[in-house]
Design a protein around this motif. Sequence first.
Motif, mmCIF file in Angstrom:
data_model
loop_
_atom_site.group_PDB
_atom_site.id
_atom_site.type_symbol
_atom_site.label_atom_id
_atom_site.label_comp_id
_atom_site.label_asym_id
_atom_site.label_seq_id
_atom_site.Cartn_x
_atom_site.Cartn_y
_atom_site.Cartn_z
ATOM 1 N N ILE A 353 -0.071 -7.390 -1.495
ATOM 2 C CA ILE A 353 -0.135 -6.018 -0.984
ATOM 3 C C ILE A 353 -0.899 -5.981 0.333
ATOM 4 O O ILE A 353 -0.468 -5.343 1.307
ATOM 5 N N TRP A 592 3.074 -0.465 -6.239
ATOM 6 C CA TRP A 592 2.261 -0.024 -5.108
ATOM 7 C C TRP A 592 3.125 0.633 -4.039
ATOM 8 O O TRP A 592 2.788 1.697 -3.507
ATOM 9 N N GLU A 593 4.262 0.021 -3.759
ATOM 10 C CA GLU A 593 5.151 0.522 -2.708
ATOM 11 C C GLU A 593 5.659 1.924 -3.026
ATOM 12 O O GLU A 593 5.774 2.780 -2.143
ATOM 13 N N GLN A 596 3.025 4.327 -2.101
ATOM 14 C CA GLN A 596 2.922 4.453 -0.650
ATOM 15 C C GLN A 596 4.025 5.340 -0.084
ATOM 16 O O GLN A 596 3.791 6.141 0.822
ATOM 17 N N PHE A 639 -6.078 -3.542 -8.132
ATOM 18 C CA PHE A 639 -4.764 -2.964 -7.882
ATOM 19 C C PHE A 639 -4.865 -1.446 -7.775
ATOM 20 O O PHE A 639 -4.235 -0.826 -6.904
ATOM 21 N N GLU A 642 -6.001 -0.448 -4.377
ATOM 22 C CA GLU A 642 -4.941 -0.552 -3.371
ATOM 23 C C GLU A 642 -3.939 0.587 -3.525
ATOM 24 O O GLU A 642 -3.481 1.164 -2.547
ATOM 25 N N ALA A 643 -3.593 0.913 -4.776
ATOM 26 C CA ALA A 643 -2.595 1.954 -5.010
ATOM 27 C C ALA A 643 -3.100 3.333 -4.600
ATOM 28 O O ALA A 643 -2.310 4.200 -4.210
#
Length: 898
Positions: A353, A592-593, A596, A639, A642-643
């Motif tokens: 990521i 995650w994507e 985003q 994670f 990041e998310a």
Amino acid sequence: MNSETPQRIHRLDYTPPPFLVDSVELDVHFNAGEVLVNSQLQLRRNPLAALAAEASPLPPLQLDGQGLETISVAIDGSVLGQDQYHCSDSLLTIVNPPDTLTLRTQVRIDADHNSSLSGLFRSKDGYFTQCEAQGFRRITWFPDRPDIMSRYQVTLHADKTRLPVLLANGNPVGSGDEGPDRHWAKWEDPFFKPCYLFALVAARLDVLRDEFTTSSGRSVQLAVFVEPGKLDQCAHAMDALKRSMRWDEEVFGLECDLDHYMIVAVGDFNMGAMENKGLNVFNTKYVLARADIATDADYQNIDRVVAHEYFHNWTGNRVTCRDWFQLSLKEGLTVYRDQEFGADMHSRAVTRIREVRALRAMQFPEDAGPMAHPVRPDSYIEINNFYTSTVYDKGAEVVRMIETLIGKQAFRRGMDLYFERHDGQAVTCDDFVAAMADASGVDLTQFKRWYDQAGTPRLWASGHYDEEARSYTLTLSQSLPTRAAADATSEPLHSPLHSPFHIPVAIGLNGADGEDMPLLIAGEDSTADSGRTTRVLSLTDFEQQFVFTELAAAPVVSLLRDFSAPVILDFSWSDEELAHLLAHDSDPFNRWEAGQRLASRLILAAAEDISVGRAAYWPQTFVEAAARLLENAAADPAFAAEALTLPGEATLAEEMAMVDPSALHEARNGLRRFVAEQLGGALLHAYETHATSGPYQATPAAAGRRALRNLCLGYLGELNSAESRALAMRQFETANNMTDQLAALATLAQDDCPERVQALDSFYERWHDEALVVDKWLSVQAASRLPDTLAVVRELLDHPAFDLRNPNKVYALLNTFGNNHVRFHAADGGGYLFLATQIGEIDRLNPQVAARLARRFDRWRKFDQPRQQQASFALEKLRSIDGLSSDVREIVGRALDQ
């Protein structure tokens, strides 16, 4: 104005070197105010070059030099008169030399005043070298190109008290005293290498020693040299080196080939580090670490950079690049290797990521801007300007795609074949791809377009589910922006640039129950790989269709899993489908994507509303998704952090046709405030739950808890309340590690409050003797969103903590300001004019650093007309400076003339 026309070098003009240099003997004397370099080169005419010349007169012997005061030149023991050679500022030419000869030269160099930090230069603790790409010519006369491989022997002479440590590449073969005050040391490198890998050090340094036993039982002596008083800060670097050595043996079967392996840290260095054979020279920021002065990110960066330079020992040193156009041969491959090492040492998902986040923030804009170039450029003016994210990071993605297409086992066979064929050679990107193709049996001819076509491809996707046929048809197509396809060099387009890429598209199909669905393509045996949850599709045409069968219901398609190709993906997921993928996708990158993409949609829509005076709208569904991430964060705090991190402003700006940085900034911060207001209690609970206790540990688990906790603190800081400021201040004052203290300082730095002033003053008072920590203090202030940030940065130019000659200080203050999206792009143009003025000042001292700063102007045409006028004025003023270096002139010229 400088009217000199810079010379463009073209890849297709490559010719073999006229002369080869079999051996190099250097005798270097460090005297007061000067360095004398005696060089003895054993040369012979290159039979390949002679064959290419055919009936033409054989070329003269030409050697490169810069800043050299030539004292004598001799061939085969006979001193040449000044009429027997021609010496200019940059070339030593000998007409009609013999086919084999011994050339001896003596030169004097002024290393003490070499502010470019290229070649041999002085730092506070002594003398150091940086020869990549073309620094060796600043040390002695030499044909300075990477395809000349030579054996080196180096003898150093210096004052014993001032410069007690004398180092060079390879192994020590002798040392002793020269009278009461001076000493000497001789080093010999048993391996042939290009001159850009040469290194020497003469300095006062402390050393941490250790040893490593290789898989074959050999003992390698390890040493990390640091400035006096810093021995307690280099244990992690030594540990990272030993882990890198073991990993390379286990994963690629590559063993250290030297008896001695050394790392030297210096505070004045243009780059992060340099892989000189057996004597790596590092920027201190990638060596020095201790819990109270280094963050989790610092520890992880040290892991990666130490690994990167060690891995170069094979991918870059034992096999090097034929010419500088092939730079990604060593850099892209070695970045891929250090990425894999980082994934094995830390969280593979979080590592991936972060790699993609950085790629989108730096390389995607580069691909769309005036400095766009292929992974293997077609031409350049200054090679230093092509140490870019495209060469390094996109180059690594190209290597990763090869592994994706041929599989891990075939990739390892390809690496083995690559070394078997080319050990000790200077080769090309084509040679690397050929080894991979031959080892795997996969035709990679079309794939090689990734090396030669500039720009980020756009991948278009659409899907249709046929309920009656129980099938899902996925249509994939690709395109390449015309602007990028021109390679931004004002050269004519060639037809291959319009050809399709070979794009590996990793996909999964997710069902309504959150489970992966079968990945059977029409016409295949239904029993083949029935348990596969991810499949790699090869898109080789402009458009292709793939039909998946035996699907009981419409799937939610998970595209480009693990970011299988560096492309811009366009697919019309609904908000509900993205929320589903965020909750259920088995691929952590795509979870995650999905988040985003949801956040990007909201922020970009809000920015558009704000720019026309409408109020932003924030749906409750996004808050609900964030709440679920917090509730489930215990399973993987890193994670979750990041998310919950929103896309950066520079990344978001690339999705806008015309950027209003103020509206974009307000929109992004508005979403952060909305989340903080709606989830204040949950954020505080997560903050308290993930507190770490006891001494600092640089483990992935502990770092993940700190990452989530500090992200929660940042969100709570958006409330700008007395309670949130008190929370940040309490963490700042009680933190037992730099990660937590700096996070609290950064949170406070965003608000105009007494706590901000108090924390900044306290931080500097405590850490003013630690240069790397002071860099963090400078960066925090330059990154602040407060309206007076430019005024603060101006004041810091005169602060004792700042030094215009030190790259770390310049990057900490000025480059950070250039990356401060809202303040650098201020509507009044003050940020543009300020940075352009500083670039002009730095260019007189260090063109490489100035050129890197100039890249902050790459995307100036993305902004509204008033900002474009301000940026254009600042760039024209910079271009008009008399004596501007070719490094900066190339970047400014391309920015203005695009």
